[in-house]
Write an enzyme that holds these catalytic residues in place. Structure first.
Site, PDB file in Angstrom:
ATOM      1  N   CYS A   6       0.865  -1.178   0.000  1.00 50.12           N
ATOM      2  CA  CYS A   6       0.000   0.000   0.000  1.00 50.12           C
ATOM      3  C   CYS A   6       0.902   1.228   0.000  1.00 50.12           C
ATOM      4  O   CYS A   6       1.549   1.538   1.005  1.00 50.12           O
ATOM      5  CB  CYS A   6      -0.890  -0.025   1.237  1.00 50.12           C
ATOM      6  SG  CYS A   6      -2.098   1.314   1.321  1.00 50.12           S
ATOM      7  N   CYS A  62       8.481  23.114  24.283  1.00 51.27           N
ATOM      8  CA  CYS A  62       7.577  22.648  23.228  1.00 51.27           C
ATOM      9  C   CYS A  62       8.360  22.374  21.953  1.00 51.27           C
ATOM     10  O   CYS A  62       9.056  23.250  21.437  1.00 51.27           O
ATOM     11  CB  CYS A  62       6.504  23.707  22.972  1.00 51.27           C
ATOM     12  SG  CYS A  62       5.416  23.301  21.595  1.00 51.27           S
TER      13      CYS A  62
END
Length: 312
Positions: free
Chosen positions: A129, A163
């Site tokens: 796939c 972050c």
């Protein structure tokens, strides 16, 4: 003056970043997300999903032949499907989730998709796939382009500074950086999710993986940008982001990286900066969810808690 210096540095980095991001064929942002950062294109949207011309499918990044059209079939899954590959062209790698098997180009390592067995679609009982965006189609009778040889002279750094959106934003702009991936490192939970990491209970730090060409940029240069784009004095946090997952860490991959980092820490302290950055060996790195990758680039904005400041 500081603002002007920051703008000049960003301009220089941006000028060369597109070339540095990919040492094979040039890729746009969407292609990089799939081929380099292992994202998946939406089903039924790819160029080659409903495509039945005769020819050869090659790797978009390095031109290596991957599949023949005679092995393509319609599985109805929304992505191009092949029940066999050109011998030696595709490498299979177990996914971190332990359930699926990823397939990559054996020449350059570019992400193609996944392979599934035992579905009974064809006599080979195999379905590759593949993301259309990972391939280029060469019609039968046309010459295949020259394969670009793999580049093995790369180095990896793992850097955490709050972050990971902001950390990646600055590091991916450095000339000589090939690719960046955000994820999690330093914790005890296997294959953690963002929600789990945010609890602070997994022990992971939000980390940016940086693959770079040491002939074009040194680890020291990358580490300097890292130190100059976050507050090294803040324990378990960065700006308003508080928690152990936001701690400052250099996960070194070699004794040389460790020594370089320790040298830079001493320089910072000599210049009057407080440094609480941990310097520890690399651990297992887990890719973060797709929507975290290239966050500020995709959003078209810049970090609010990672601001460049000249320190060296």
């Amino acid at each position: 003056m500081r603002k002007i210096l920051y703008i000049l540095i960003l301009f220089t980095m941006t000028t060369y970043s597109s070339e540095a991001q990919n040492r094979y064929n040039s890729l746009n942002t969407q292609e990089e997300n799939v081929i380099e950062n292992k994202h998946t294109e939406a089903p039924f949207t790819g160029q080659y999903d409903k495509f039945n011309e005769n020819g050869t499918y090659i790797c978009k990044r390095c031109n290596a032949p991957l599949y023949q059209s005679s092995d393509k079939f319609d599985s109805g899954c929304g992505w191009p499907a092949f029940d066999d590959e050109i011998e030696g062209a595709v490498k299979r790698i177990p996914d971190n989730d332990g359930l699926r098997t990823e397939i990559v180009c054996a020449n350059c390592g570019g992400h193609l998709g996944h392979v599934f067995l035992g579905e009974g679609f064809t006599s080979t009982n195999t379905r590759h796939c593949v993301n259309s965006i990972s391939m280029t189609f060469v019609p039968k009778g046309e010459p295949l382009p020259k394969i670009i040889a793999p580049h093995n002279d790369t180095e990896v750094a793992y850097l955490a500074s709050g972050c990971f959106w902001g950390t990646e934003y600055h590091l991916q702009k450095i000339p000589g950086v090939i690719s960046t991936t955000v994820g999690y490192m330093g914790g005890k939970t296997k294959n953690p999710t963002y929600r789990e990491v945010c609890t602070g209970n997994t022990g992971h730090a939000e980390t940016t993986k940086v693959v770079f060409d040491p002939s074009k940029v040194s680890f020291e240069t990358i580490a300097k940008v890292y130190f100059e784009t976050h507050d090294t004095s803040q324990i378990d946090g960065q700006g308003p982001d508080i928690g152990t997952q936001y701690r400052s860490v250099v996960f070194y991959t070699s004794d040389r990286q460790k020594a370089t980092t320790e040298k830079l820490v001493k320089e910072l302290e000599k210049n009057g900066y407080t440094v609480v950055t941990e310097v520890i060996p690399e651990e297992t790195f887990y890719d973060a969810e797709a929507y975290h990758q290239d966050y500020y680039e995709n959003k078209g904005s810049s970090p609010y808690c990672h601001i460049y400041q000249k320190k060296f």
